[in-house]
Design an enzyme around this catalytic site. Sequence first.
Site, short mmCIF file in Angstrom:
data_model
loop_
_atom_site.label_atom_id
_atom_site.label_comp_id
_atom_site.label_asym_id
_atom_site.label_seq_id
_atom_site.Cartn_x
_atom_site.Cartn_y
_atom_site.Cartn_z
N SER A 72 0.85 -1.32 -0.12
CA SER A 72 0.01 0.12 0.10
C SER A 72 0.72 1.28 0.13
CB SER A 72 -0.93 -0.16 1.55
OG SER A 72 -1.51 1.22 1.59
N TYR A 86 -2.25 -0.75 10.46
CA TYR A 86 -2.37 -1.02 9.16
C TYR A 86 -1.13 -0.95 8.48
CZ TYR A 86 -4.17 -1.19 4.33
OH TYR A 86 -4.09 -1.51 2.90
P1 NDP Z 1 -11.37 -6.27 -0.30
O1 NDP Z 1 -11.81 -6.04 1.06
O2 NDP Z 1 -12.43 -5.87 -1.38
O3 NDP Z 1 -10.49 -7.61 -0.48
C1 NDP Z 1 -9.82 -8.18 0.65
C2 NDP Z 1 -9.76 -9.66 0.05
O4 NDP Z 1 -9.05 -10.23 1.18
C3 NDP Z 1 -11.13 -10.15 -0.01
O5 NDP Z 1 -11.43 -11.14 -1.39
C4 NDP Z 1 -11.32 -11.15 1.36
O6 NDP Z 1 -11.99 -12.43 0.93
C5 NDP Z 1 -9.72 -11.48 1.52
N1 NDP Z 1 -9.42 -11.98 2.77
C6 NDP Z 1 -9.52 -11.13 3.73
N2 NDP Z 1 -9.19 -12.00 5.02
C7 NDP Z 1 -8.99 -13.15 4.45
C8 NDP Z 1 -8.36 -14.27 5.05
N3 NDP Z 1 -8.11 -14.60 6.41
N4 NDP Z 1 -7.99 -15.26 4.03
C9 NDP Z 1 -8.17 -15.47 2.84
N5 NDP Z 1 -8.54 -14.20 2.13
C10 NDP Z 1 -9.02 -13.11 3.15
O7 NDP Z 1 -10.26 -5.17 -0.55
P2 NDP Z 1 -9.07 -4.68 -1.44
O8 NDP Z 1 -9.36 -5.45 -2.77
O9 NDP Z 1 -8.87 -3.36 -1.46
O10 NDP Z 1 -7.89 -5.54 -0.94
C11 NDP Z 1 -6.79 -6.09 -1.49
C12 NDP Z 1 -5.45 -5.84 -0.94
O11 NDP Z 1 -5.03 -4.45 -1.51
C13 NDP Z 1 -5.27 -5.77 0.64
O12 NDP Z 1 -3.85 -6.26 1.00
C14 NDP Z 1 -5.33 -4.24 0.80
O13 NDP Z 1 -4.64 -4.02 2.01
C15 NDP Z 1 -4.51 -3.71 -0.15
N6 NDP Z 1 -4.60 -2.32 -0.76
C16 NDP Z 1 -6.08 -2.00 -0.75
C17 NDP Z 1 -6.28 -0.52 -1.11
C18 NDP Z 1 -7.62 0.13 -1.10
O14 NDP Z 1 -7.73 1.28 -1.03
N7 NDP Z 1 -8.47 -0.77 -1.57
C19 NDP Z 1 -4.92 0.34 -1.19
C20 NDP Z 1 -3.77 -0.15 -0.81
C21 NDP Z 1 -3.66 -1.44 -0.81
P3 NDP Z 1 -12.93 -13.30 2.07
O15 NDP Z 1 -13.36 -12.34 2.95
O16 NDP Z 1 -13.73 -13.87 1.05
O17 NDP Z 1 -11.91 -14.36 2.55
#
Ligand code: NDP
Length: 244
Positions: A142, A155
């Site tokens: 991030s 975070y």
């Molecule tokens: P979302 O919340 O849309 O996606 C997060 C994903 O992580 C979901 O598919 C969720 O799936 C999965 N997840 C959470 N916990 C678990 C677990 N224990 N095991 C397996 N999967 C898990 O958010 P983003 O797409 O934004 O996030 C993706 C990445 O991007 C993250 O690492 C986030 O920190 C990073 N990021 C996002 C930004 C933003 O502004 N959106 C900016 C910078 C970085 P499920 O619940 O089905 O398990």
Amino acid sequence: MSEATEKVVLITGASSGIGHAAALRLAAAGHRVVLGARRADRLAELAAKIRADGGSAEYRELDVTDLADFRAFVEFARQAHGRVDVVVNNAGVMPLSKLDAGLVAEWDRMIDVNIRGVLHGIAAALPLMREQGYGHFVNVASTGAHEVVPTAAVYCATKYAVRAISEGLRQESGGDVRVTVVSPGVTESELADSITDPEAAAGMVEYRRIALPAAAVAEAIAFAVAQPSEVDVNEVLLRPAATR
Ligand code: NDP
């Protein structure tokens, strides 16, 4: 054994946001995607869409906080395709709050998913990549891996850790295993839905207005994956143009 052009790409957190967009983008480029997340119903839907569009997709329920489960996920991919070329460690959570709020269980959750989840991916796939003589980790950090802002101390700490772990792995890899960090700014996804602290949630509302589409981050991931084996893209840092 040399690396194929059409790769076997494992994606964690493929049930929404960036992981979902990356799956579509990579499958459209001809890669064989293996999708992991806890919400298997969503993965089934996504895999069906990719296959209907002529792509290759498998899925398996995955909790990245569980090392045995991550190992089983890698083994599932190896059984299906005979190899693992790329692991996109994308799963993450972001329940923001000020440290004063003392939401220790949420700090632990971020540490478990955002740091341990990435380490579990490395522990599960690195031995196989060493055996193959090639492999590639794309770890989603991030802009919070570069600067700390109020409500995001924990975070950001997890994302600084992702960068540190990635750089350490890169230095140790000897070139056969490549490591890319993709560091997006605010992006459209479900990420902020995990915020329970009212002050932090209110702070996100304005911020989210300028969010990048998840497809823009998927493009950065696809760029790194598309490089030939002698090219190691170390980090892609991207933000909405309107960011101060
Ligand atoms: P979302 O919340 O849309 O996606 C997060 C994903 O992580 C979901 O598919 C969720 O799936 C999965 N997840 C959470 N916990 C678990 C677990 N224990 N095991 C397996 N999967 C898990 O958010 P983003 O797409 O934004 O996030 C993706 C990445 O991007 C993250 O690492 C986030 O920190 C990073 N990021 C996002 C930004 C933003 O502004 N959106 C900016 C910078 C970085 P499920 O619940 O089905 O398990």
